[in-house]
Design a protein around this motif. Structure first.
Motif, PDB file in Angstrom:
ATOM      1  N   TRP A   1      -0.451   5.119   6.698  1.00 37.20           N
ATOM      2  CA  TRP A   1      -1.643   4.622   7.379  1.00 37.20           C
ATOM      3  C   TRP A   1      -1.263   3.502   8.354  1.00 37.20           C
ATOM      4  O   TRP A   1      -2.001   2.546   8.541  1.00 37.20           O
ATOM      5  CB  TRP A   1      -2.686   4.121   6.380  1.00 37.20           C
ATOM      6  N   ASP A   2      -0.088   3.622   8.928  1.00 41.16           N
ATOM      7  CA  ASP A   2       0.337   2.704   9.962  1.00 41.16           C
ATOM      8  C   ASP A   2      -0.475   3.006  11.226  1.00 41.16           C
ATOM      9  O   ASP A   2      -0.795   4.159  11.476  1.00 41.16           O
ATOM     10  CB  ASP A   2       1.838   2.932  10.202  1.00 41.16           C
ATOM     11  N   PRO A   3      -0.817   1.977  12.034  1.00 39.59           N
ATOM     12  CA  PRO A   3      -1.648   2.220  13.223  1.00 39.59           C
ATOM     13  C   PRO A   3      -1.151   3.355  14.109  1.00 39.59           C
ATOM     14  O   PRO A   3      -1.967   4.111  14.643  1.00 39.59           O
ATOM     15  CB  PRO A   3      -1.582   0.889  13.972  1.00 39.59           C
TER      16      PRO A   3
ATOM     17  N   PRO B   1      -4.657   1.005   0.795  1.00 40.88           N
ATOM     18  CA  PRO B   1      -5.729   1.054  -0.206  1.00 40.88           C
ATOM     19  C   PRO B   1      -7.097   1.353   0.397  1.00 40.88           C
ATOM     20  O   PRO B   1      -7.875   2.125  -0.171  1.00 40.88           O
ATOM     21  CB  PRO B   1      -5.702  -0.343  -0.836  1.00 40.88           C
ATOM     22  N   TYR B   2      -7.398   0.772   1.559  1.00 36.41           N
ATOM     23  CA  TYR B   2      -8.698   1.046   2.187  1.00 36.41           C
ATOM     24  C   TYR B   2      -8.789   2.498   2.628  1.00 36.41           C
ATOM     25  O   TYR B   2      -9.736   3.213   2.321  1.00 36.41           O
ATOM     26  CB  TYR B   2      -8.894   0.146   3.410  1.00 36.41           C
TER      27      TYR B   2
ATOM     28  N   LEU C   1      -3.543  -9.526   2.073  1.00 38.80           N
ATOM     29  CA  LEU C   1      -4.098  -8.424   1.279  1.00 38.80           C
ATOM     30  C   LEU C   1      -4.195  -7.157   2.100  1.00 38.80           C
ATOM     31  O   LEU C   1      -4.787  -7.155   3.174  1.00 38.80           O
ATOM     32  CB  LEU C   1      -5.510  -8.779   0.794  1.00 38.80           C
ATOM     33  N   TYR C   2      -3.679  -6.078   1.575  1.00 40.50           N
ATOM     34  CA  TYR C   2      -3.830  -4.804   2.264  1.00 40.50           C
ATOM     35  C   TYR C   2      -5.159  -4.141   1.919  1.00 40.50           C
ATOM     36  O   TYR C   2      -5.643  -3.280   2.624  1.00 40.50           O
ATOM     37  CB  TYR C   2      -2.692  -3.840   1.912  1.00 40.50           C
TER      38      TYR C   2
ATOM     39  N   SER D   1      -5.921  -7.958   6.970  1.00 38.65           N
ATOM     40  CA  SER D   1      -5.148  -6.722   7.038  1.00 38.65           C
ATOM     41  C   SER D   1      -5.946  -5.597   6.419  1.00 38.65           C
ATOM     42  O   SER D   1      -6.658  -5.797   5.446  1.00 38.65           O
ATOM     43  CB  SER D   1      -3.847  -6.862   6.248  1.00 38.65           C
ATOM     44  N   VAL D   2      -5.821  -4.411   6.989  1.00 37.02           N
ATOM     45  CA  VAL D   2      -6.448  -3.235   6.401  1.00 37.02           C
ATOM     46  C   VAL D   2      -5.334  -2.212   6.207  1.00 37.02           C
ATOM     47  O   VAL D   2      -4.753  -1.747   7.171  1.00 37.02           O
ATOM     48  CB  VAL D   2      -7.536  -2.656   7.329  1.00 37.02           C
ATOM     49  N   GLY D   3      -5.036  -1.912   4.963  1.00 41.94           N
ATOM     50  CA  GLY D   3      -3.892  -1.040   4.707  1.00 41.94           C
ATOM     51  C   GLY D   3      -4.258   0.181   3.892  1.00 41.94           C
ATOM     52  O   GLY D   3      -5.433   0.528   3.753  1.00 41.94           O
TER      53      GLY D   3
ATOM     54  N   TRP E   1     -16.296  -1.558   4.783  1.00 38.59           N
ATOM     55  CA  TRP E   1     -16.372  -0.793   3.552  1.00 38.59           C
ATOM     56  C   TRP E   1     -17.570   0.148   3.511  1.00 38.59           C
ATOM     57  O   TRP E   1     -17.475   1.248   2.973  1.00 38.59           O
ATOM     58  CB  TRP E   1     -16.409  -1.715   2.338  1.00 38.59           C
TER      59      TRP E   1
ATOM     60  N   ASN F   1       4.943  -3.997   9.444  1.00 40.16           N
ATOM     61  CA  ASN F   1       3.786  -3.435   8.730  1.00 40.16           C
ATOM     62  C   ASN F   1       4.284  -2.740   7.470  1.00 40.16           C
ATOM     63  O   ASN F   1       4.331  -1.525   7.401  1.00 40.16           O
ATOM     64  CB  ASN F   1       3.040  -2.431   9.612  1.00 40.16           C
TER      65      ASN F   1
END
Lengths: 195, 163, 642
Positions: C241-243, C388-389, B101-102, C384-386, B114, B57
């Motif tokens: 923001w790692d799980p 930036p979100y 994409l992150y 992926s949600v990293g 969102w 990750n």
């Protein structure tokens, strides 16, 4: 007072998703290329005298592209299966040698010319294939990995099944097993050939 | 006498001596690792939002994995070709899917992601307003009696025995 | 033989835990005081047995007993002694034993510090804790026993993961687990309140100190984890923001909301059902975190080796504990009475807003963390949600929470007037605006985000100073909880300053350096003097010598290293940091670069005010300590009633 049941309801939905999540592998990424045309390339082959080879040369038949390298330990695992498979079926397999020459192969303080790299890659691969068997109708060399990027390769071995029109129909990340061959690849090939 | 240790010590010492000798001959301002700092700045900006596909990750910017190096080189190429940030991201998504994409794209699949939190916030604010109103309504019922109402109660209690 | 004693002790502990779970609770339902009185002795016995089991495992680690499979997997004869002791919690099985040990410890603490509580209440609380303990012990014994043998024993162990061979490992997980497990006490009190049907202010008053202490540990654990990542990973980041990081943030956010909601329930009898729900939620999030980290459903740099079988067990346990709790809540909570008068603008409403915002922030982080899983489970692909979100969603939600610290402290209970509030906050407002504008126009690279961050921090600090001054002008003794609140809020302001300034003004230089080359950042220069090979107890390293000059004068010599541990081939970066009150200088040595002269890839960072992140956390914890030390928590019921 139904609103007091909302937390429980939301929680149960979450548990449901987590339960399904346990059956999934978060590391497996499906390929967006399935259903799209196989990206073109023209790479040098094992045979020094042959012209550069690419997917356009395989038009008109269903074929398999196997991404491998001599440094890849898992490839050795699936290789006997591929060799046996190539002998029995009419499906031609093209081997894409991915980044055969690694950074640790090059002594520090010097740089190998592209011709030298290709030469060394050919030698190593030829030796390896002679030792473990050669299932490939042709072997091409993607030395800098750019064709790999076009194909969305992120770990070897990877295998693609491409149809007569040059469209990718299947992608497998990881070793090919007998079960996969029987359950997914062969039926797909049969279906494509019937078209 | 610890021979391997001494050998190491001597190796280390020789190394440093050689280094010092070289140092006095050629000391200068360190060059940036990147050959083109402007391209590198764009690369960092873009790759911070991309995922290293072979790592557990990590972003493409920070990973030192082989594939990460290759992909960064690919992005540099695209930057040199004057491609926009969006075009570069689309290029990678075409090959590797949304996973790379992150920052998830805003599309129907990710609307809940969102807009969910802010929708929830709205619900919270509305809920709060309703709750406060409810508390104030209860209070109204619990208001102490006015003088007139008190007289009425006294009259009732005097005249009637009914509970 | 000793190993089997440890194993047996664990089995016995499970049986005792079941007794502790069943008898006292049955005692309250069947009105048998003798059974209720069994709560304390069973808790003590369980603790003693688990301590024995833990001591056995530690003994195995310290004596290099590689016939124990867990020790063989996580330790090594060359490992320095402190790390052998820490290796006991370096892997999944051992860390579960630590979890269980701490849960048992907290239970004993409740048993010992509950002299002012009615017996039935103690029985219920300890009974609920018994159920949780029994569940975890059963899980450990069945799927993750640390006492499994490896026959024949290998000559040496596989070694502790090099990333963990660091003082940070010795303290970060224990602190974190104390926090996770600590929220079980508030949870048990909440369940006890639901079971007894008495959800009034009493349960809130009893739970408050326990909750604050758990929150203190959680804060310490999270801050230590962040600090550890900062100096250990080699590239100066401190939150990813790692799980697994999110898994620790979720109960912390809920815990913070709980502390504030309990204030209202305690003092004004309001939010009864809401506090109970928050207490259930905080511990549920702890359990959820345990699941996410150990089941393999999410990819993370931190996760333990995952095993879906373990995942199933934890999920079932989680579903039962939380499911039963929330069902009990839905059944009993509606009977809770509403609190007293509450105005639209009042301290209560500010605290309610605090709850709402923190719960929404928690939901946002949770949503972002599990969204990839949801999308995958619905067969809609992989995404992926990293960072930036999370940055985009979390920060806007937290700004109002921090903002409310000032009006929340100023507003009266029950009813406050806008005009009065505005008048009371005029100086903090002015200070904040001035600082914001100053940053925007006068500092070199000030962006509006930096300005807003500094304005917010100024608002909080000016606000609390103003309140302290006003309070000191009034007669009467000031309670420690007053100081505690302001100290904790000051801590948050300090953290905000740290984050704002480090993000706004940090400088990174990624260069290739040969011997004698220099790099310049601000008024500091870094010169590479040389790189040598050094040997450690279980590694070999390249060590760089970097001379740091400030304003041309020698400041310090830094020694960044790149280590290769014998046990794994993973290269490890040991960054060299010169830590200061106002800035950190951070140097990280990379790989050698091929070329005519020897060069290395080096990264040099200038990080202003990054230490304020840790200083702020310390202030927060001290604030909690002050709040807990308030004498009202130690008075007898007679004195309280008076």
């Amino acid at each position: 007072m139904k609103k007091f049941l909302i937390p429980l309801g939301l929680f149960l939905v979450l548990v449901g998703f987590l339960a399904v999540g346990l059956t999934r592998n978060p590391q497996e990424i499906p390929s967006p290329l399935v259903g799209k045309p196989a990206p073109a390339f023209a790479l040098a082959t094992l045979d020094r005298s042959a012209p550069p080879f690419g997917p356009q040369d395989m038009r008109g038949q269903v074929w398999m592209l196997n991404v491998w390298a001599t440094w890849c330990v898992a490839c050795r695992e699936e290789h006997p299966l591929l060799v046996a498979f190539s002998k029995v079926n009419q499906l031609p397999i093209v081997g894409l040698s991915y980044k055969e020459i690694q950074s640790q192969d090059m002594p520090s303080g010097s740089k190998l010319s592209p011709e030298d790299k290709l030469q060394r890659a050919r030698e190593r691969s030829a030796q390896w294939l002679q030792r473990y068997g050669n299932p490939y109708a042709a072997t091409v060399f993607d030395l800098d990995g750019r064709v790999g990027i076009d194909y969305g390769v992120y770990g070897v071995p990877e295998t693609y099944v491409i149809d007569q029109k040059g469209v990718i129909r299947y992608k497998r990340v990881g070793v090919i097993t007998q079960e996969l061959l029987d359950a997914q690849i062969l039926p797909l090939v049969k279906k494509l050939n019937a078209l | 006498m610890n021979f391997p240790g001494i050998k190491r010590l001597m190796q280390g010492g020789f190394f440093m001596l050689a280094a010092a000798a070289v140092a006095t001959a050629q000391s200068k301002e360190a060059e940036p690792s990147a050959k083109e700092p402007l391209i590198e700045q764009r690369l960092i900006h873009i790759s911070e939002e991309l995922r290293c596909l072979v790592c557990q990750n990590e972003s493409l910017a920070s990973s030192r994995a082989e594939l990460a190096n290759d992909l960064r080189e690919e992005v540099r190429l695209l930057i040199r070709q004057d491609k926009s940030d969006d075009a570069i991201k689309a290029y990678l998504v075409e090959r590797y899917g949304d996973f790379v994409l992150y920052r998830p794209e805003v599309k129907p699949l990710t609307w809940l992601l969102w807009f969910g939190p802010f929708a929830l916030l709205l619900c919270g604010v509305v809920g709060m307003a309703l709750y406060v109103r409810q508390r104030q309504a209860v209070q109204k019922l619990a208001q102490p009696l006015s003088e007139k109402e008190r007289d009425q109660v006294r009259a009732l209690l005097k005249n009637g025995e009914s509970p | 033989m000793i190993v089997e004693i440890g194993h047996f002790a664990l089995i016995l502990a499970t049986c005792v835990a079941l007794l502790q779970a069943v008898l006292p609770l049955a005692g309250t339902m069947l009105d048998r005081p003798r059974w209720q009185a069994l709560a304390k002795p069973t808790a003590l016995l369980q603790f003693a047995l688990i301590v024995l089991a833990y001591a056995v495992l530690t003994h195995g680690a310290v004596t290099d007993d590689f016939s124990i499979k867990y020790i063989a997997g996580h330790s090594n004869s060359l490992l320095p002694l402190p790390f052998k002791v820490a290796a006991v919690w370096g892997g999944h099985e051992g860390s579960l034993l630590l979890w269980v040990l701490m849960l048992s410890g907290w239970t004993v603490a409740v048993a010992l510090f509950s002299k002012t509580l009615p017996l039935a209440m103690v029985a219920r609380v300890i009974g609920v804790l018994g159920w949780v303990s029994a569940g975890f012990l059963t899980f450990t014994l069945i799927t993750s026993s640390p006492f499994e043998r490896l026959i024949p024993a290998p000559a040496d162990g596989r070694d502790l993961n090099p990333l963990l061979q660091d003082p940070g490992l010795i303290i970060h997980p224990p602190m974190l687990y104390m926090g996770y497990v600590g929220f079980s006490v508030a949870f048990a009190f909440a369940i006890a309140a639901l079971l007894s049907g008495r959800m009034d202010a009493a349960w809130a008053r009893w739970s408050r100190p326990w909750t604050i202490v758990a929150w203190m540990f959680m804060t310490t654990g999270i801050a230590l984890g962040s600090w550890w990542a900062y100096y250990e990973l080699g590239w100066g980041g401190w939150w990813f923001w790692d799980p697994v990081e999110n898994a620790s943030l979720l109960p912390w956010l809920f815990g913070t909301a709980l502390i504030h909601a309990l204030m209202v329930t305690d003092k004004r009898g309001g939010f009864k059902a809401w506090s109970i729900l928050l207490a259930i939620g905080a511990f549920s999030l702890s359990l959820l975190g345990t699941f996410l980290v150990r089941s393999g459903v999410l990819t993370s740099v931190h996760s333990f080796a995952s095993d879906p079988k373990r995942g199933v067990f934890i999920l079932i346990f989680l579903a039962l504990v939380v499911g039963i709790s929330l069902t009990l809540f839905a059944w009993r909570a509606p009977k809770a009475t509403l609190g007293g008068k509450m105005g639209l603008v009042s301290r209560e409403s500010m605290l309610l807003a605090n709850s709402v915002l923190l719960v929404v922030a928690t939901a946002a982080v949770l949503l972002g963390t599990v969204y990839p899983l949801i999308v995958d489970a619905l067969n809609l692909g992989k995404l992926s949600v990293g960072a930036p979100y999370f940055n985009a969603v979390f920060v806007p939600l937290m700004v109002p929470v921090v903002f409310l610290m000032v009006p929340g402290g100023v507003a009266h209970w029950r009813e406050a007037r806008w005009a009065e509030l505005a008048h009371a906050m005029r100086w903090p407002a002015l200070a904040a605006v001035l600082v914001g504008l100053g940053v925007l126009f006068f500092s070199g690279r000030g962006t509006w985000l930096t300005a807003m961050g500094m304005a917010l921090a100024t608002w909080v600090v000016a606000g609390l100073l103003h309140q302290i001054v006003m309070r000191m002008q009034k007669p009467g003794r000031i309670a420690p909880s007053f100081w505690g609140m302001h100290l904790a809020h000051l801590g948050i302001a300090v953290v905000v300053v740290g984050i704002t300034l480090v993000k706004g003004y940090e400088v990174e230089r990624d260069v290739r350096m040969g011997v004698g080359d220099t790099v310049q950042i601000e008024n500091y220069s870094f010169e590479l003097m040389g790189v040598s090979e050094v040997n450690g107890p279980n590694y070999k390293a390249l060590r760089g010598e970097v001379l740091v000059n400030k304003d041309e004068k020698l400041l310090e010599v830094l020694y960044p290293e790149k280590r290769r541990y014998f046990s794994s081939n993973m290269p490890m970066t040991e960054a060299a940091i010169d830590s200061g009150f106002f800035r950190d200088l951070y140097v990280s040595l990379g790989e050698p670069i091929e070329g005519e002269r020897p060069q290395w890839s080096v990264r040099v960072y200038y990080k202003p005010f990054v230490s304020w992140l840790w200083y702020g956390s310390i202030l927060m914890v001290l604030g909690g300590l002050l709040a807990v030390s308030d004498r009202r928590y130690r008075k007898s019921p007679a004195a309280l009633a008076a």
